[in-house]
Design an enzyme around this catalytic site. Sequence first.
Site, PDB file in Angstrom:
ATOM      1  N   TRP A   1       0.830  -1.212   0.000  1.00 26.20           N
ATOM      2  CA  TRP A   1       0.000   0.000   0.000  1.00 26.20           C
ATOM      3  C   TRP A   1       0.868   1.267   0.000  1.00 26.20           C
ATOM      4  O   TRP A   1       0.511   2.295   0.580  1.00 26.20           O
ATOM      5  CB  TRP A   1      -0.984  -0.011   1.170  1.00 26.20           C
ATOM      6  CG  TRP A   1      -1.907  -1.202   1.101  1.00 26.20           C
ATOM      7  CD1 TRP A   1      -1.660  -2.440   1.620  1.00 26.20           C
ATOM      8  CD2 TRP A   1      -3.143  -1.284   0.411  1.00 26.20           C
ATOM      9  NE1 TRP A   1      -2.693  -3.304   1.318  1.00 26.20           N
ATOM     10  CE2 TRP A   1      -3.626  -2.618   0.582  1.00 26.20           C
ATOM     11  CE3 TRP A   1      -3.918  -0.382  -0.309  1.00 26.20           C
ATOM     12  CZ2 TRP A   1      -4.828  -3.065   0.040  1.00 26.20           C
ATOM     13  CZ3 TRP A   1      -5.133  -0.813  -0.841  1.00 26.20           C
ATOM     14  CH2 TRP A   1      -5.569  -2.140  -0.674  1.00 26.20           C
TER      15      TRP A   1
ATOM     16  N   LYS B   1      -6.318  -0.555  -4.841  1.00 25.10           N
ATOM     17  CA  LYS B   1      -7.054   0.690  -5.013  1.00 25.10           C
ATOM     18  C   LYS B   1      -6.188   1.656  -5.819  1.00 25.10           C
ATOM     19  O   LYS B   1      -5.017   1.369  -6.101  1.00 25.10           O
ATOM     20  CB  LYS B   1      -7.400   1.321  -3.655  1.00 25.10           C
ATOM     21  CG  LYS B   1      -8.535   0.636  -2.911  1.00 25.10           C
ATOM     22  CD  LYS B   1      -8.958   1.447  -1.686  1.00 25.10           C
ATOM     23  CE  LYS B   1     -10.197   0.862  -1.046  1.00 25.10           C
ATOM     24  NZ  LYS B   1     -10.677   1.700   0.086  1.00 25.10           N
TER      25      LYS B   1
ATOM     26  N   ASP C   1     -34.310   2.679 -15.291  1.00 22.78           N
ATOM     27  CA  ASP C   1     -34.946   3.179 -14.080  1.00 22.78           C
ATOM     28  C   ASP C   1     -34.970   4.704 -14.022  1.00 22.78           C
ATOM     29  O   ASP C   1     -34.015   5.371 -14.429  1.00 22.78           O
ATOM     30  CB  ASP C   1     -34.192   2.647 -12.855  1.00 22.78           C
ATOM     31  CG  ASP C   1     -34.703   3.243 -11.562  1.00 22.78           C
ATOM     32  OD1 ASP C   1     -35.819   2.878 -11.152  1.00 22.78           O
ATOM     33  OD2 ASP C   1     -34.001   4.092 -10.979  1.00 22.78           O
TER      34      ASP C   1
ATOM     35  N   GLU D   1     -39.007   3.354 -17.483  1.00 25.17           N
ATOM     36  CA  GLU D   1     -39.797   3.608 -16.278  1.00 25.17           C
ATOM     37  C   GLU D   1     -40.011   5.116 -16.178  1.00 25.17           C
ATOM     38  O   GLU D   1     -39.156   5.858 -15.707  1.00 25.17           O
ATOM     39  CB  GLU D   1     -39.080   3.094 -15.030  1.00 25.17           C
ATOM     40  CG  GLU D   1     -39.999   3.095 -13.815  1.00 25.17           C
ATOM     41  CD  GLU D   1     -39.356   3.584 -12.535  1.00 25.17           C
ATOM     42  OE1 GLU D   1     -39.902   3.295 -11.461  1.00 25.17           O
ATOM     43  OE2 GLU D   1     -38.318   4.261 -12.589  1.00 25.17           O
TER      44      GLU D   1
END
Length: 670
Positions: free
Chosen positions: A90, A122, A339, A392
């Site tokens: 890290w 990450k 949606d 929708e």
Amino acid sequence: MKSTHKKKSVPKIIKLDPWLAPFEEDIRGRISRYKKTLKRIENDHGSLSEYASSYDTLGIHYDKKKKGWWYREWAPKAALLSVIGDFNQWDRRSHLMKLNPANGLWEVFISESELKEGDQFKVHIIGDNGGHDRIPAYIREVKQDKNTHEYRAVAVKGSKFEWEDDDFSKKLKKIVKAPLIYEAHIGMAQEKEGYGTYKEFEELVLPRIKKLGYNVIQLMAIKEHPYYGSFGYHVSNFFAPCHHFGSAEDLRSLINKAHELGIAVIMDLVHSHSVKNFAEGLNEFDGSEDQYFHAGGRGYHNQWDSKLFNYGKDEVLQFLLSNVKYWIDEFHFDGYRFDGITSMMYFHHGDFMTFDHYDTYFNDVEWDALLYLQLANKLVHELKTNGLTIAEDMSGMPGLGLPQKDGGIGFDYRLAMGVPDFWIKLLKEQKDEQWNMHEIWHVLNNRRANEPVIAYAESHDQAIVGDKTIAFRLMDKEMYWHMNADDPNFVIDRGIALHKMLRMLTLSLGGEGYLNFIGNEFGHPEWIDFPREGNHWSFKYAQRKWSLVDNENLKYQFLSKFDKDMIHLAKKHKVLESNEIVELNIDNQNKVIAFMRGDLVFVFNFHPVKSIPDYEFYCPVEGDYKIILNSDDKKYGGHNRVDDTLIHSVIDKRMKVYSTNRTCLVLKKI
């Protein structure tokens, strides 16, 4: 002298609906923006599909030749990017990325001797908001630490799954003409207090759906979302399947098996907003407020507490269209239910709006979002000729279901959202004897010509805590005490009868497609409540109790059997494919609705008490008819008052039937 000026042809949408004539310039604008943008994309990238392939470049990808990983990220306003993980302890200075200032893309190569498949990592980003460890925007797999609950990206080389559904597109062509949709949530699809999995759904639920006769499954909450209780509507990682339900290969296996069974699979696609979470999502990714989203208030949805995309920015448009392509290419999804597009299409998001005049469809319109939807529909149907797209939308925006060239947005269907709202309002506010048959007829027929709709009596919206399913609204606490098959009860009798009738009427009259939410077909007795602080993080109500419908001593079986026969009847007789609906009789005094659709006659008697021998009504097609579905049949929990073997002859265009109260009959000419 003849004029050489060429008169503009009127867009087809206006020919179909002359009331749109005052808005011709707005409609021409729709067509023009779409054509210009598509032409630009095709000129610059070769095709829309190629433009929508940024997921092949961005994110992390394994290079077989170089024996390592390329990682690329779009972060134009960031000052520094570096890759961190267990592979480099890290260390934020160990693997720095290089910036191409021309396009804002950062890049690094990491050898396989350092970063291995399955390793967690990450990206550390330094920007105007400081330095933060983030999840890559195009990541395809994430894991959550069980102790700290921290999300991390996972390095994956790619799928090894062997598909066996290459010929499914032929079946899909037929399905799209009359979709019978089973809406489902993987996590709550099992009878256990915990996360259901893709594998469990494939092995235990798919056979049920096949037996019931549904030909489309609409899967909710597929994309990674940090808060399980959001029902999957606060997406954080748009290219990663939800890790709670299993692996990406498990999801592929589920879809492959559904295709083997002749069932299409569509995703509940959430591109209307994104989770505002900083640690997991895209919010302030490169340190700026306006990378993926609009800055300020325009980029925040007050009602949903989430971030709103900037559809007018090319890189955002490419990100979203790539997401559309990714799930079709990589997972063989057959289309999408888009949606919350009302929120996308208007700056006011539809909040506290009444769409009661044509002006409301052309005021405060977010034209960039409309353009995105046009391109997304174009892309889906390019990738899958028979792909299925559903909107929708609660506004009723004209043209949603028309082709882009005609002034439309390009959806195959829109959801008839007013129908479930009407049923709930009716059940809440009126006694049975007050129901107006003319009003029911009007609501179920109130849809735009040439724009097909998916009708439904209820979806997940009516099943979550704070509301009630139709079954629970009809029968409430009595369901806990009187659902034994040999236990007569007036409340339950009424509930079972009306539950069947409302669904049959909605399917047969309300649209060109039909939708049901998982478990509602057998009257699942309880609401849905996902684990949250307010219920002490319990899974108790985030499940489906299949044991209820499987128990032959309980009445749930009656509703399920009726639903199965109703669905199979609709398929066999192509009810949804027939656009010709003929009103035969609307009788408010006797609470009867009778009509023809295709070659079937439907008779509904909603009266609480009145059964009518030799009930006579108009029928234009003479001949002998026989009952092929009777909701009062004992096998459906009815009272067996009607003899299904009787022949009903139409003479002088008049038909007579024994119309028993709270019963629907379906007849077919012999």
